[in-house]
Design a protein around this motif. Structure first.
Motif, PDB file in Angstrom:
ATOM      1  N   SER A   1    -100.431  19.953  82.844  1.00 43.91           N
ATOM      2  CA  SER A   1     -99.576  18.905  83.394  1.00 43.91           C
ATOM      3  C   SER A   1     -99.700  17.617  82.596  1.00 43.91           C
ATOM      4  CB  SER A   1     -99.963  18.642  84.859  1.00 43.91           C
ATOM      5  OG  SER A   1     -99.155  17.649  85.429  1.00 43.91           O
ATOM      6  N   GLY A   2     -98.545  17.030  82.260  1.00 40.03           N
ATOM      7  CA  GLY A   2     -98.534  15.737  81.606  1.00 40.03           C
ATOM      8  C   GLY A   2     -97.994  15.788  80.195  1.00 40.03           C
ATOM      9  N   GLU A   3     -97.888  14.622  79.589  1.00 43.41           N
ATOM     10  CA  GLU A   3     -97.354  14.510  78.239  1.00 43.41           C
ATOM     11  C   GLU A   3     -98.208  15.314  77.265  1.00 43.41           C
ATOM     12  OE1 GLU A   3     -96.220  10.969  75.031  1.00 43.41           O
ATOM     13  OE2 GLU A   3     -96.928  10.482  77.055  1.00 43.41           O
ATOM     14  N   GLY A   4     -97.554  16.036  76.398  1.00 45.11           N
ATOM     15  CA  GLY A   4     -98.270  16.883  75.452  1.00 45.11           C
ATOM     16  C   GLY A   4     -98.294  18.335  75.857  1.00 45.11           C
ATOM     17  N   SER A   5     -97.675  18.665  77.008  1.00 46.35           N
ATOM     18  CA  SER A   5     -97.670  20.061  77.461  1.00 46.35           C
ATOM     19  C   SER A   5     -96.289  20.688  77.283  1.00 46.35           C
ATOM     20  CB  SER A   5     -98.098  20.141  78.928  1.00 46.35           C
ATOM     21  OG  SER A   5     -97.185  19.450  79.765  1.00 46.35           O
ATOM     22  N   ARG A   6     -95.598  20.343  76.207  1.00 49.60           N
ATOM     23  CA  ARG A   6     -94.282  20.913  75.950  1.00 49.60           C
ATOM     24  C   ARG A   6     -94.375  22.431  75.846  1.00 49.60           C
ATOM     25  NH1 ARG A   6     -95.147  17.699  71.891  1.00 49.60           N
ATOM     26  NH2 ARG A   6     -94.772  19.366  70.381  1.00 49.60           N
TER      27      ARG A   6
ATOM     28  N   ILE B   1    -104.470  23.654  87.821  1.00 47.81           N
ATOM     29  CA  ILE B   1    -103.668  22.640  87.136  1.00 47.81           C
ATOM     30  C   ILE B   1    -104.611  21.791  86.290  1.00 47.81           C
ATOM     31  CG2 ILE B   1    -102.052  20.736  87.416  1.00 47.81           C
ATOM     32  CD1 ILE B   1    -101.344  21.887  90.151  1.00 47.81           C
ATOM     33  N   ILE B   2    -104.364  21.773  84.990  1.00 50.17           N
ATOM     34  CA  ILE B   2    -105.219  21.058  84.054  1.00 50.17           C
ATOM     35  C   ILE B   2    -104.440  19.886  83.468  1.00 50.17           C
ATOM     36  CG2 ILE B   2    -106.576  21.233  81.941  1.00 50.17           C
ATOM     37  CD1 ILE B   2    -106.835  24.199  82.438  1.00 50.17           C
ATOM     38  N   PRO B   3    -104.916  18.659  83.616  1.00 50.22           N
ATOM     39  CA  PRO B   3    -104.246  17.529  82.959  1.00 50.22           C
ATOM     40  C   PRO B   3    -104.207  17.731  81.448  1.00 50.22           C
ATOM     41  CG  PRO B   3    -105.834  16.757  84.584  1.00 50.22           C
ATOM     42  CD  PRO B   3    -106.061  18.228  84.428  1.00 50.22           C
ATOM     43  N   ALA B   4    -103.124  17.300  80.840  1.00 52.03           N
ATOM     44  CA  ALA B   4    -102.956  17.515  79.401  1.00 52.03           C
ATOM     45  C   ALA B   4    -104.093  16.894  78.605  1.00 52.03           C
ATOM     46  CB  ALA B   4    -101.612  16.950  78.945  1.00 52.03           C
ATOM     47  N   GLY B   5    -104.645  15.781  79.096  1.00 54.66           N
ATOM     48  CA  GLY B   5    -105.745  15.146  78.377  1.00 54.66           C
ATOM     49  C   GLY B   5    -106.965  16.034  78.281  1.00 54.66           C
ATOM     50  N   VAL B   6    -107.258  16.784  79.354  1.00 59.32           N
ATOM     51  CA  VAL B   6    -108.382  17.723  79.327  1.00 59.32           C
ATOM     52  C   VAL B   6    -108.054  18.889  78.407  1.00 59.32           C
ATOM     53  CG1 VAL B   6    -109.765  19.311  80.717  1.00 59.32           C
ATOM     54  CG2 VAL B   6    -109.130  17.069  81.633  1.00 59.32           C
TER      55      VAL B   6
ATOM     56  N   LEU C   1     -95.178  18.937  89.230  1.00 58.47           N
ATOM     57  CA  LEU C   1     -96.164  19.630  90.055  1.00 58.47           C
ATOM     58  C   LEU C   1     -97.412  18.778  90.237  1.00 58.47           C
ATOM     59  CD1 LEU C   1     -96.071  23.346  88.840  1.00 58.47           C
ATOM     60  CD2 LEU C   1     -95.501  22.475  91.099  1.00 58.47           C
ATOM     61  N   GLY C   2     -97.857  18.158  89.148  1.00 60.01           N
ATOM     62  CA  GLY C   2     -99.058  17.339  89.224  1.00 60.01           C
ATOM     63  C   GLY C   2     -98.933  16.219  90.234  1.00 60.01           C
ATOM     64  N   THR C   3     -97.749  15.616  90.309  1.00 58.51           N
ATOM     65  CA  THR C   3     -97.537  14.520  91.255  1.00 58.51           C
ATOM     66  C   THR C   3     -97.505  15.032  92.690  1.00 58.51           C
ATOM     67  OG1 THR C   3     -96.312  13.252  89.596  1.00 58.51           O
ATOM     68  CG2 THR C   3     -95.979  12.657  91.911  1.00 58.51           C
ATOM     69  N   VAL C   4     -96.742  16.098  92.928  1.00 60.63           N
ATOM     70  CA  VAL C   4     -96.628  16.643  94.283  1.00 60.63           C
ATOM     71  C   VAL C   4     -97.982  17.116  94.799  1.00 60.63           C
ATOM     72  CG1 VAL C   4     -95.646  18.521  95.639  1.00 60.63           C
ATOM     73  CG2 VAL C   4     -94.212  17.267  94.034  1.00 60.63           C
ATOM     74  N   LEU C   5     -98.786  17.694  93.912  1.00 57.11           N
ATOM     75  CA  LEU C   5    -100.073  18.250  94.325  1.00 57.11           C
ATOM     76  C   LEU C   5    -101.228  17.270  94.129  1.00 57.11           C
ATOM     77  CD1 LEU C   5     -99.543  21.819  92.865  1.00 57.11           C
ATOM     78  CD2 LEU C   5     -99.440  21.142  95.262  1.00 57.11           C
TER      79      LEU C   5
ATOM     80  N   SER D   1     -95.737  24.960  81.800  1.00 52.21           N
ATOM     81  CA  SER D   1     -95.719  23.588  81.304  1.00 52.21           C
ATOM     82  C   SER D   1     -95.181  22.662  82.388  1.00 52.21           C
ATOM     83  CB  SER D   1     -94.829  23.490  80.057  1.00 52.21           C
ATOM     84  OG  SER D   1     -94.550  22.139  79.748  1.00 52.21           O
ATOM     85  N   ASP D   2     -95.961  21.648  82.709  1.00 55.66           N
ATOM     86  CA  ASP D   2     -95.550  20.626  83.678  1.00 55.66           C
ATOM     87  C   ASP D   2     -95.460  19.291  82.943  1.00 55.66           C
ATOM     88  OD1 ASP D   2     -94.943  19.439  86.153  1.00 55.66           O
ATOM     89  OD2 ASP D   2     -97.062  19.021  86.557  1.00 55.66           O
ATOM     90  N   GLN D   3     -94.610  19.278  81.908  1.00 51.98           N
ATOM     91  CA  GLN D   3     -94.539  18.135  81.006  1.00 51.98           C
ATOM     92  C   GLN D   3     -94.211  16.839  81.736  1.00 51.98           C
ATOM     93  OE1 GLN D   3     -91.762  18.724  77.845  1.00 51.98           O
ATOM     94  NE2 GLN D   3     -92.129  16.734  76.896  1.00 51.98           N
ATOM     95  N   ASP D   4     -93.337  16.907  82.730  1.00 45.74           N
ATOM     96  CA  ASP D   4     -92.922  15.709  83.461  1.00 45.74           C
ATOM     97  C   ASP D   4     -93.799  15.410  84.671  1.00 45.74           C
ATOM     98  OD1 ASP D   4     -90.787  15.379  81.690  1.00 45.74           O
ATOM     99  OD2 ASP D   4     -89.520  16.737  82.861  1.00 45.74           O
TER     100      ASP D   4
END
Length: 721
Positions: free
Chosen positions: A632-637, A592-597, A663-667, A657-660
């Motif tokens: 995961s996160g904004e920008g991963s549409r 899981i890669i944050p959208a910022g990265v 998954l990132g929150t649960v994990l 895509s985990d735009q919302d």
């Protein structure tokens, strides 16, 4: 390695004048190019050459149309995704600083494919033997510079798929990204042929500022996967027996590339200053079916020759072969100065894991080998006996001066009783030469064979069998560590003890972590100039002193101690394929890669995770392992990531895509990438934050799933008795 015999290493003659080229571009890259010059569009299915060619609505049809245009700085050439173009590309023109010429793709879908057409009689080169050789790469740039190439698939060609060269001056600034290059044919004549080649074409020509990133290169009867040679074939040796110096390319990076199924080498840098080989994977190299007495020989997976200040790190190599010698993974070859091999994983090769060589009448200086993990190499009894897992050697009047080998971990499990370290090198000068802080686990009692120049101390050896361990040092053999210490004068602080590696099934312990109470903890020596991090990127030292081996002891490693129930994950990936994880039928490896990265300008960190997933998916192909890459996160549409599976050649790996950020929150993923290993029992049995690490993931899967198909078990017992 560069052979003891004088292997030819260059093409000459009319081939040096061929011009062919191909370039590629991501959507964000395209926007920049469109603002600075003219953009030309090619659709080989629906285009018409009489069109203007300057909009997607009126594209050209053929590659010949592109080849007839002299491009200006800032111009772009874009091929329609999902199309197939027959022929070759020979674009003309150069960019300039800040205004490169760009070649890439437009639209959505698979990469545009350029298939090399028939070779004509006009593209033949007369060889030294009087025979003609076909010379027609699929893409060539010659005496051109300031180019960006991205998002293309190149098929066919000989003796190269992508060829960049020239015959005068310093050619600057090349960015070659996200290409697939495959199926280059022909009989190799030297070590400079292959799938992707950036080659000095004359004694007066070299390169500067070259980046090859995210390339997948495979399937060639020519020699190499990726080769960068900043010089030209050397002149004959002088009266002093030394090989004259040639020009060197400067500032060369090969990163996040995958190379496999080559006749010879995987990824190599020849005659480069300030080179970087990082986060690459090479496997099934040296696959030439038989040794050719007139061709190149002795392949390796990832190596450097006549390199100055070159860094080789975070790579993986395996299943390397050789009909001759070598057949290894990493190599600092002769004529090199100031090179470092660190944080790499080499496993299951026919030859060695790492070598350092001197030859050509010169001295290889300041070579450092540290924090690498080597496992199950020397699968060939012939090569294991000749070379071991760590090989230092010289010939042809060559020598070594300054070889520092420390904090590596070796799992040595050869088919015959031969030493893991083989050192027959000639040393000169006053630089330090030592082997310290290394952890050696061997299934055979003969541990090393070295001359007396290499100093041994603070190492921990373990052989669990019934015989006395043997060290061959200098002119004598020593049975038992006490004998080596008392009569041989080495290993004053060395140990021969069970290292007590973690093997607890309750915590899914892994056979490269030191367990509590391990004699390797705090037993290492602080080495001047050593890095501040261990193989897993953790600060060292963690305790009162440095540990022995590549992995520092951490009392509660979250990567092995955490066992959580995995949440249900259902949905569609970016290609609209449904998924429902975890299942009861197989393992799941997920990053899981944050959208910022993911949105960083060069995406090199994000790409490294994709490279690791692709390597493991290939190794465990057919075993039920599934792999997924989640952004995961904004920008991963999803619509913004639709081309990612094609651009990064991910194949069966799902992109989600985990735009919302569900998954990132649960994990519990924050601002750092996280890799999870989920068992068929639907438990998270491995969780690692930060940089993707080939050995950590590879040895974890080997421990929990067994060795990959076709590879042997490690076979060295090292846990608590």
């Amino acid at each position: 390695m560069i052979s003891r015999k004088q292997t030819r290493i260059a093409f000459g003659g009319p081939a040096a004048l061929i011009l062919i080229s191909l370039l590629s571009l991501s959507p964000c890259f395209v926007a920049a190019a469109e603002g600075t010059g003219t953009t030309y569009y090619i659709d080989c299915q629906r285009g018409i050459d009489s069109n203007a060619g300057t909009s997607p609505a009126s594209p050209w049809k053929t590659l010949d149309k592109v080849n007839g245009v002299t491009l200006a700085p800032g111009d772009s050439v874009l091929l329609m995704r999902g199309t197939r173009c027959e022929g070759v590309l020979r674009p003309k023109g150069s960019g300039r600083p800040g205004e490169p010429i760009s070649l890439g793709a437009y639209g959505n879908g698979p990469l545009p494919v350029v298939v090399n057409g028939a070779i004509s009689g006009a593209n033949r080169e007369q060889s030294g033997s009087g025979q003609t050789a076909e010379i027609l790469p699929t893409l060539t740039l010659f005496n051109q510079q300031h180019w960006h190439i991205r998002n293309l698939e190149l098929v066919g060609g000989t003796p190269w798929g992508l060829y960049i060269s020239g015959d005068k001056g310093v050619l600057r600034h090349f960015r070659i990204t996200d290409l697939v290059v495959r199926d280059v044919t022909g009989k190799p004549r030297d070590k400079r042929s292959g799938l992707v080649a950036v080659l000095g074409g004359s004694p007066e020509q070299t390169f500067e500022d070259v980046v090859l990133e995210g390339i997948t290169a495979y399937g060639t009867t020519q020699w190499a996967g990726i080769v960068v040679d900043g010089g030209h074939p050397p002149l004959p040796r002088g009266a002093d027996g030394k090989t004259p110096a040639t020009l060197k390319a400067q500032d060369v990076t090969v990163r996040n590339c995958l190379v496999h199924d080559t006749a010879g080498d995987g990824i190599v840098l020849f005659r480069v200053r300030n080179g970087l080989l990082e986060s690459n994977v090479a496997w099934a190299t040296g696959m030439m079916p038989s040794k050719d007495p007139d061709g190149p020989e002795n392949p390796n997976s990832i190596w450097v020759w006549r390199c100055e200040n070159c860094l080789v790190q975070y790579n993986e190599g395996f299943l390397s072969e050789s009909e001759g010698v070598d057949g290894g993974v990493y190599d600092i070859d002769w004529g090199s100065h100031g090179n470092v091999v660190q944080y790499n994983y080499g496993h299951d090769s026919q030859g060695y894991c790492i070598s350092v060589f001197g030859a050509g009448g010169g001295t290889t200086t300041d070579s450092i080998v540290r924090y690498n993990v080597c496992a199950n190499n020397g699968r060939s009894a012939r090569l294991a006996q000749r070379q071991g897992d760590l090989y230092l050697s010289t010939w042809g009047g060559g020598s070594l001066d300054g070889v520092q080998i420390y904090n590596n971990t070796f799992y040595w499990n050869p088919p015959v009783d031969v030493p893991f370290l083989k050192n027959d090198a000639q040393f000169v000068g006053n630089r330090p030469n030592f082997f310290k802080n290394n952890l050696v686990l061997s299934s055979v009692p003969t541990l090393l064979d070295s001359n007396r120049t290499l100093q041994l101390d603070h190492n921990l050896y373990w052989y669990p069998g019934p015989r006395l361990p043997e060290w061959r040092y200098g002119e004598h053999s020593y049975r038992g560590l006490a004998d080596l210490r008392e009569r041989g004068g080495q290993e004053a602080r060395g140990l021969f003890l069970n290292p007590l590696l973690e093997t607890s099934t309750k915590t899914f312990g892994l056979p490269f972590h030191l367990a509590a109470g391990s004699p390797a903890v705090d037993h290492g020596l602080a080495v001047l100039g050593a890095p501040a991090f261990d193989y897993f990127g953790r600060p060292v030292p963690q305790g009162k002193g440095h540990d022995v081996g590549a992995v520092e002891f951490v009392p509660a490693d979250p990567g092995i101690a955490r066992v959580d129930r995995a949440p249900a994950m259902r949905g569609e990936d970016v290609l609209k394929r449904p998924y429902d994880w975890p299942t009861d039928h197989g393992w799941l490896l997920m990053t899981i890669i944050p959208a910022g990265v993911f949105q960083e300008s060069d995406q090199s960190v994000a790409r490294s995770f994709a490279v690791a997933l692709r390597s493991l998916a290939r190794q465990y192909e057919g075993s039920g392992l599934q792999a997924a890459l989640v952004v995961s996160g904004e920008g991963s549409r999803p619509e913004a990531m639709e081309n990612l599976p094609y651009d990064w050649a991910l194949g069966p790996i799902r992109v989600i895509s985990d735009q919302d950020r569900e998954l990132g929150t649960v994990l519990e993923v924050s601002d750092k990438p996280v890799t999870l290993l989920i068992s068929p029992g639907k438990h998270i049995v491995g969780r690692w934050e930060g940089r993707s690490n080939p050995a950590r993931l590879g040895l974890t899967l080997r421990w929990l799933l067994g060795p990959p198909p076709g590879m042997a078990p490690i076979g060295v017992r090292s846990g608590p008795e």
